[in-house]
Design a protein around this motif. Sequence first.
Motif, short mmCIF file in Angstrom:
data_model
loop_
_atom_site.label_atom_id
_atom_site.label_comp_id
_atom_site.label_asym_id
_atom_site.label_seq_id
_atom_site.Cartn_x
_atom_site.Cartn_y
_atom_site.Cartn_z
N ILE A 49 6.69 7.40 -5.04
CA ILE A 49 7.58 6.14 -5.67
C ILE A 49 7.96 6.72 -6.97
O ILE A 49 6.75 6.94 -7.85
CB ILE A 49 6.73 4.90 -5.43
N ASN A 50 9.22 7.00 -7.17
CA ASN A 50 9.58 7.42 -8.42
C ASN A 50 10.13 6.28 -9.27
O ASN A 50 9.99 6.40 -10.48
CB ASN A 50 10.80 8.57 -8.28
N SER A 109 0.79 -1.12 0.10
CA SER A 109 0.07 0.22 0.06
C SER A 109 0.86 1.28 0.11
O SER A 109 2.04 1.23 0.31
CB SER A 109 -0.97 0.14 1.08
N PHE A 110 0.27 2.38 -0.43
CA PHE A 110 0.91 3.44 -0.51
C PHE A 110 0.04 4.70 -0.73
O PHE A 110 -0.91 4.70 -1.41
CB PHE A 110 2.05 3.69 -1.60
N ASP A 111 0.65 5.94 -0.08
CA ASP A 111 -0.23 7.15 -0.28
C ASP A 111 1.01 8.44 0.07
O ASP A 111 2.26 7.83 0.05
CB ASP A 111 -1.55 7.37 0.66
N ASP A 112 0.46 9.40 0.21
CA ASP A 112 1.65 10.40 0.38
C ASP A 112 2.26 10.56 1.75
O ASP A 112 3.22 11.33 1.96
CB ASP A 112 1.00 11.98 -0.27
N ILE A 155 7.45 2.95 5.52
CA ILE A 155 7.90 4.36 5.15
C ILE A 155 7.26 5.22 5.62
O ILE A 155 5.92 5.29 4.92
CB ILE A 155 8.62 4.29 3.91
N LYS A 156 7.24 6.11 6.54
CA LYS A 156 6.13 7.17 6.77
C LYS A 156 6.99 8.73 6.56
O LYS A 156 8.36 8.66 6.80
CB LYS A 156 6.17 7.39 8.35
N GLY A 157 6.34 9.57 6.08
CA GLY A 157 6.88 10.75 5.84
C GLY A 157 5.79 11.93 5.29
O GLY A 157 4.56 11.65 5.33
N PHE A 199 13.27 -0.12 -5.34
CA PHE A 199 12.29 1.10 -5.70
C PHE A 199 13.19 2.29 -5.01
O PHE A 199 13.99 2.22 -4.29
CB PHE A 199 11.07 0.84 -5.52
N ILE A 200 12.79 3.39 -5.55
CA ILE A 200 13.20 4.72 -5.05
C ILE A 200 11.95 5.51 -4.51
O ILE A 200 11.02 5.72 -5.28
CB ILE A 200 13.67 5.40 -6.21
N VAL A 201 11.98 6.02 -3.49
CA VAL A 201 10.96 6.76 -2.87
C VAL A 201 11.38 8.35 -2.59
O VAL A 201 12.78 8.49 -2.26
CB VAL A 201 10.63 6.32 -1.47
N GLU A 202 10.85 9.29 -3.04
CA GLU A 202 11.17 10.67 -2.73
C GLU A 202 10.07 11.45 -1.70
O GLU A 202 9.05 10.92 -1.91
CB GLU A 202 11.44 11.53 -3.94
N GLY A 203 10.72 12.17 -1.07
CA GLY A 203 9.81 13.01 -0.23
C GLY A 203 10.42 13.25 1.28
O GLY A 203 11.59 13.22 1.16
#
Length: 96
Positions: free
Chosen positions: A56-57, A32-35, A49-51, A66-70
Motif C-alpha cells: 500500500i503506497n 488486513s494486508f500482506d504482500d 485484492i490478491k497478487g 488508497f493506492i496499491v502497487e505490485g
Amino acid sequence: MDENTKKNNSFQNLFLENREKLNVTGVLDVLSFDDQIIIAETDLGLLTIKGENLKINKLSLDTSDFIVEGYINNLNYSSSSSVNKKGQTFLGKIFK
C-alpha cells in the motif's frame, strides 16, 4: 439508512494500470494486508485484492482512497456481513 439505499448512493472508482498499480476510492478501512492479499472495507462491500509483492503506497481514510502497487492477479467483492465482529473472515479463522 438501509443497505440498498446505502449502495445506491455510494460512489466508488477502481483504476488499474497494467495490473501493477490500483487506485481505489470509497475505502472505509483496511482490515488486513500482506504482500499477497489485501482486504479493504469499502462503501460497496469488502474488496479483496490478491497478487504478488503487494504494498500500500498511499492510504487516506480522510479522502477514502488508497493506492496499491505490485502484480495484481485478482479483485473480488463480497458483502460486509462475511466478516465477523473481530474483523476476521470465515476462511481466515479456518487457516489461523
